[in-house]
Motif scaffolding. Structure first.
Motif, PDB file in Angstrom:
ATOM      1  N   SER A 175      59.382  -7.166 -19.048  1.00 29.12           N
ATOM      2  CA  SER A 175      60.755  -6.668 -19.085  1.00 29.12           C
ATOM      3  C   SER A 175      60.962  -5.576 -18.033  1.00 29.12           C
ATOM      4  O   SER A 175      62.044  -5.434 -17.481  1.00 29.12           O
ATOM      5  N   TYR A 176      59.914  -4.812 -17.710  1.00 27.70           N
ATOM      6  CA  TYR A 176      60.004  -3.772 -16.684  1.00 27.70           C
ATOM      7  C   TYR A 176      60.254  -4.388 -15.319  1.00 27.70           C
ATOM      8  O   TYR A 176      61.077  -3.925 -14.559  1.00 27.70           O
ATOM      9  N   GLY A 177      59.555  -5.461 -15.038  1.00 28.53           N
ATOM     10  CA  GLY A 177      59.703  -6.121 -13.749  1.00 28.53           C
ATOM     11  C   GLY A 177      60.897  -7.054 -13.719  1.00 28.53           C
ATOM     12  O   GLY A 177      61.207  -7.636 -12.697  1.00 28.53           O
ATOM     13  N   ASN A 178      61.592  -7.208 -14.855  1.00 28.53           N
ATOM     14  CA  ASN A 178      62.751  -8.087 -14.957  1.00 28.53           C
ATOM     15  C   ASN A 178      62.425  -9.459 -14.372  1.00 28.53           C
ATOM     16  O   ASN A 178      63.181 -10.006 -13.603  1.00 28.53           O
ATOM     17  N   SER A 179      61.263  -9.977 -14.737  1.00 25.81           N
ATOM     18  CA  SER A 179      60.782 -11.224 -14.161  1.00 25.81           C
ATOM     19  C   SER A 179      61.343 -12.463 -14.863  1.00 25.81           C
ATOM     20  O   SER A 179      60.965 -13.564 -14.526  1.00 25.81           O
ATOM     21  N   GLY A 180      62.188 -12.284 -15.827  1.00 28.96           N
ATOM     22  CA  GLY A 180      62.785 -13.417 -16.513  1.00 28.96           C
ATOM     23  C   GLY A 180      62.002 -13.881 -17.723  1.00 28.96           C
ATOM     24  O   GLY A 180      62.378 -14.824 -18.379  1.00 28.96           O
ATOM     25  N   TYR A 181      60.891 -13.226 -18.017  1.00 32.89           N
ATOM     26  CA  TYR A 181      60.120 -13.584 -19.202  1.00 32.89           C
ATOM     27  C   TYR A 181      60.838 -13.099 -20.455  1.00 32.89           C
ATOM     28  O   TYR A 181      61.561 -12.114 -20.440  1.00 32.89           O
ATOM     29  N   SER A 182      60.588 -13.778 -21.540  1.00 28.43           N
ATOM     30  CA  SER A 182      61.177 -13.389 -22.817  1.00 28.43           C
ATOM     31  C   SER A 182      60.583 -12.063 -23.267  1.00 28.43           C
ATOM     32  O   SER A 182      59.408 -11.784 -23.048  1.00 28.43           O
ATOM     33  N   ASN A 183      61.380 -11.280 -23.903  1.00 29.32           N
ATOM     34  CA  ASN A 183      60.934  -9.987 -24.409  1.00 29.32           C
ATOM     35  C   ASN A 183      60.350 -10.140 -25.812  1.00 29.32           C
ATOM     36  O   ASN A 183      60.058  -9.167 -26.468  1.00 29.32           O
ATOM     37  N   GLU A 184      60.194 -11.380 -26.263  1.00 29.47           N
ATOM     38  CA  GLU A 184      59.677 -11.686 -27.592  1.00 29.47           C
ATOM     39  C   GLU A 184      58.157 -11.520 -27.609  1.00 29.47           C
ATOM     40  O   GLU A 184      57.456 -12.114 -26.813  1.00 29.47           O
ATOM     41  N   HIS A 185      57.643 -10.703 -28.501  1.00 33.39           N
ATOM     42  CA  HIS A 185      56.203 -10.478 -28.615  1.00 33.39           C
ATOM     43  C   HIS A 185      55.643 -11.443 -29.652  1.00 33.39           C
ATOM     44  O   HIS A 185      56.120 -11.488 -30.771  1.00 33.39           O
ATOM     45  N   THR A 186      54.641 -12.221 -29.262  1.00 32.54           N
ATOM     46  CA  THR A 186      54.032 -13.131 -30.220  1.00 32.54           C
ATOM     47  C   THR A 186      52.567 -12.772 -30.413  1.00 32.54           C
ATOM     48  O   THR A 186      51.874 -12.391 -29.473  1.00 32.54           O
ATOM     49  N   TYR A 187      52.135 -12.887 -31.642  1.00 37.46           N
ATOM     50  CA  TYR A 187      50.750 -12.629 -32.006  1.00 37.46           C
ATOM     51  C   TYR A 187      50.479 -13.354 -33.317  1.00 37.46           C
ATOM     52  O   TYR A 187      51.380 -13.628 -34.090  1.00 37.46           O
ATOM     53  N   ASP A 188      49.208 -13.689 -33.523  1.00 40.10           N
ATOM     54  CA  ASP A 188      48.823 -14.411 -34.735  1.00 40.10           C
ATOM     55  C   ASP A 188      48.963 -13.508 -35.955  1.00 40.10           C
ATOM     56  O   ASP A 188      48.596 -12.338 -35.918  1.00 40.10           O
ATOM     57  N   VAL A 189      49.539 -14.067 -37.016  1.00 41.24           N
ATOM     58  CA  VAL A 189      49.804 -13.297 -38.224  1.00 41.24           C
ATOM     59  C   VAL A 189      49.003 -13.810 -39.417  1.00 41.24           C
ATOM     60  O   VAL A 189      48.397 -13.042 -40.147  1.00 41.24           O
ATOM     61  N   GLU A 190      49.006 -15.117 -39.599  1.00 38.39           N
ATOM     62  CA  GLU A 190      48.457 -15.677 -40.828  1.00 38.39           C
ATOM     63  C   GLU A 190      47.658 -16.941 -40.510  1.00 38.39           C
ATOM     64  O   GLU A 190      47.984 -17.675 -39.590  1.00 38.39           O
ATOM     65  N   GLN A 191      46.609 -17.149 -41.267  1.00 38.88           N
ATOM     66  CA  GLN A 191      45.891 -18.409 -41.166  1.00 38.88           C
ATOM     67  C   GLN A 191      45.834 -19.058 -42.540  1.00 38.88           C
ATOM     68  O   GLN A 191      45.671 -18.386 -43.547  1.00 38.88           O
ATOM     69  N   LYS A 192      46.027 -20.352 -42.531  1.00 39.38           N
ATOM     70  CA  LYS A 192      45.968 -21.123 -43.763  1.00 39.38           C
ATOM     71  C   LYS A 192      44.715 -21.991 -43.686  1.00 39.38           C
ATOM     72  O   LYS A 192      44.540 -22.753 -42.737  1.00 39.38           O
ATOM     73  N   ILE A 193      43.856 -21.824 -44.671  1.00 42.14           N
ATOM     74  CA  ILE A 193      42.643 -22.621 -44.753  1.00 42.14           C
ATOM     75  C   ILE A 193      42.904 -23.729 -45.767  1.00 42.14           C
ATOM     76  O   ILE A 193      43.294 -23.466 -46.895  1.00 42.14           O
ATOM     77  N   ARG A 194      42.711 -24.968 -45.344  1.00 43.76           N
ATOM     78  CA  ARG A 194      42.914 -26.118 -46.235  1.00 43.76           C
ATOM     79  C   ARG A 194      41.592 -26.825 -46.431  1.00 43.76           C
ATOM     80  O   ARG A 194      40.779 -26.910 -45.516  1.00 43.76           O
ATOM     81  N   VAL A 195      41.412 -27.345 -47.606  1.00 46.69           N
ATOM     82  CA  VAL A 195      40.201 -28.098 -47.905  1.00 46.69           C
ATOM     83  C   VAL A 195      40.592 -29.405 -48.582  1.00 46.69           C
ATOM     84  O   VAL A 195      41.486 -29.439 -49.426  1.00 46.69           O
ATOM     85  N   ALA A 196      39.938 -30.475 -48.141  1.00 42.41           N
ATOM     86  CA  ALA A 196      40.107 -31.782 -48.773  1.00 42.41           C
ATOM     87  C   ALA A 196      38.774 -32.155 -49.399  1.00 42.41           C
ATOM     88  O   ALA A 196      37.730 -32.107 -48.750  1.00 42.41           O
ATOM     89  N   PHE A 197      38.808 -32.511 -50.660  1.00 47.88           N
ATOM     90  CA  PHE A 197      37.627 -32.854 -51.453  1.00 47.88           C
ATOM     91  C   PHE A 197      37.813 -34.285 -51.918  1.00 47.88           C
ATOM     92  O   PHE A 197      38.790 -34.590 -52.597  1.00 47.88           O
ATOM     93  N   VAL A 198      36.881 -35.170 -51.546  1.00 43.91           N
ATOM     94  CA  VAL A 198      36.991 -36.577 -51.918  1.00 43.91           C
ATOM     95  C   VAL A 198      35.684 -37.033 -52.544  1.00 43.91           C
ATOM     96  O   VAL A 198      34.612 -36.828 -51.973  1.00 43.91           O
ATOM     97  N   SER A 199      35.767 -37.639 -53.722  1.00 44.51           N
ATOM     98  CA  SER A 199      34.568 -38.198 -54.360  1.00 44.51           C
ATOM     99  C   SER A 199      34.732 -39.713 -54.461  1.00 44.51           C
ATOM    100  O   SER A 199      35.806 -40.211 -54.784  1.00 44.51           O
TER     101      SER A 199
END
Length: 184
Positions: free
Chosen positions: A104-128
């Motif tokens: 945003s300082y360089g006004n390079s046209g990039y989005s000012n939206e900050h993204t970072y990882d927040v949550e992880q979902k661990i899934r498990v499948a159990f088959v017999s």
């Protein structure tokens, strides 16, 4: 006459469509050695004739590990469970803010939206499934991880292939089956 023309046109279209099919290389459909190793890590056979005990013990182990049941189809020998965990890393948030500030300082046209990882979902499948070669029931369990960022977008989706996780799970399942079978 009209019906004969429709049949002829249909036959020509069918022949053209079948000629357009592409050749599938044989090696594309072969399993690699690593796939066989992964499957053997994910599968164990338990000497019991009671699938209900296998499913009940599997569910108990998953719940002890903090998983919540999402789906169950006992007639198919299937359990699906998940749990969420924090995925935030301080350095990732800081880096995202710094890149956004510089952009945003360089006004390079990039989005000012900050993204970072927040949550992880661990899934498990159990088959017999019934094991015809060894008797008893074969249990296959797979763990997956889905990471979401602060905008709710999936940033990563992957299978978890840590041998220690599978070894620990099957040790707990073996103990749970022993306790269940002996009414302890």
């Amino acid at each position: 006459m009209f019906l004969r023309k429709i049949k002829t046109i249909t036959l020509i279209i069918f022949l053209l469509a079948s000629a357009c099919t592409q050749y599938i290389p044989k090696q594309l459909l072969e399993l690699s050695e690593s796939n066989l190793e992964i499957r053997s890590r994910q599968t164990r056979v338990f000497q019991t004739n009671n699938e209900a005990e296998v499913l009940s013990s599997g569910l108990a182990v998953l719940q002890d590990m903090g998983f919540a049941l999402e789906e169950s189809a006992s007639k198919l020998g299937l359990l699906v469970a998940s749990k969420t965990a924090d995925a935030q890393k301080t350095w990732e948030i800081f880096g995202s803010i710094m890149i956004g500030a510089l952009a945003s300082y360089g006004n390079s046209g990039y989005s000012n939206e900050h993204t970072y990882d927040v949550e992880q979902k661990i899934r498990v499948a159990f088959v017999s499934t019934r094991s015809k070669q060894r008797g008893g029931y074969a249990v296959r369990v797979t763990f997956q991880r889905i990471i979401l960022n602060n905008l709710g977008q999936i940033t990563k989706s992957e299978a978890i292939d840590d041998p220690k996780i599978y070894q620990q799970f099957f040790q707990q399942l073996s103990s749970a089956l022993f306790l269940e079978a002996n009414q302890l």
